[in-house]
Design a protein around this motif. Structure first.
Motif: not given
Length: 184
Positions: A89-90, A101-102, A169-176, A80-83
């Motif tokens: 990111l996209l 995503i809000s 950066l926020g999306g990268s943090i969630l993916c990581a 879920l976090l990666f998604g």
């Protein structure tokens, strides 16, 4: 009335802090959106409530299926976090000013659920221990709420420093963080 010793409170505080650190980390990424203080307050309270509800549900189910669902909760939280991160990111490559995503509606539920799934697993094992359940649930909720607020507020400050790259950066943090849960 059962007596609670200081050692148990300290132990539960450390468990609560460990469970809330994912809310802090993900909050850093989510906080890079333009969030008002009222929304940050509401997000923190919602995450805190999920960190009370999820281990409580885990405690209730703990006697029946403790080892079977623990791995599923971890995998589901990581995916879920990666998604969510991949979607951010996209969307960061879009020219819209609207965040991907809000933390409102479904986004808030997905955020709160993803960072509290590990507390469900802890709840499974708490149900079989002699720990003071009410104390544990209150600590889990309060600590995760405070850590979520801290992450969101720090992310909000970083947004001012990073400008247009904040959602990336926020999306990268969630993916990581999602990958760390899945493979770490």
């Amino acid at each position: 009335m059962p007596v609670v010793n200081l050692g148990e409170i300290i132990s539960l505080f450390f468990v609560a802090t460990a469970l809330g650190m994912d809310a802090f980390s993900v909050g850093l990424g989510m906080g890079m959106q333009a969030l008002r203080l009222k929304r940050i307050f509401f997000v923190g309270v919602t995450v805190g409530m999920f960190h009370i509800a999820m281990p409580f549900i885990g405690i209730l189910l703990g006697q029946f299926i403790s080892t079977k669902l623990e791995g599923f909760a971890v995998v589901a939280g990581g995916l879920l976090l990666f998604g969510l991160g991949a979607y951010m990111l996209l969307n960061s490559f879009n020219q819209d000013d609207e965040p991907a995503i809000s933390p409102v509606g479904f986004g808030l539920i997905a955020f709160a659920l993803s960072v509290s799934l590990d507390s469900f697993s802890v709840g499974l094992s708490l149900g079989m221990s002699g720990v003071k359940i009410f104390l544990a649930l209150v600590l889990f909720g309060v600590v995760s709420m405070v850590l979520t607020w801290a992450g969101l507020l720090l992310g909000r400050k970083a947004k001012g420093l990073l400008g247009i790259y904040s959602e990336l950066l926020g999306g990268s943090i969630l993916c990581a963080f999602g990958l760390n849960i899945l493979f770490g």
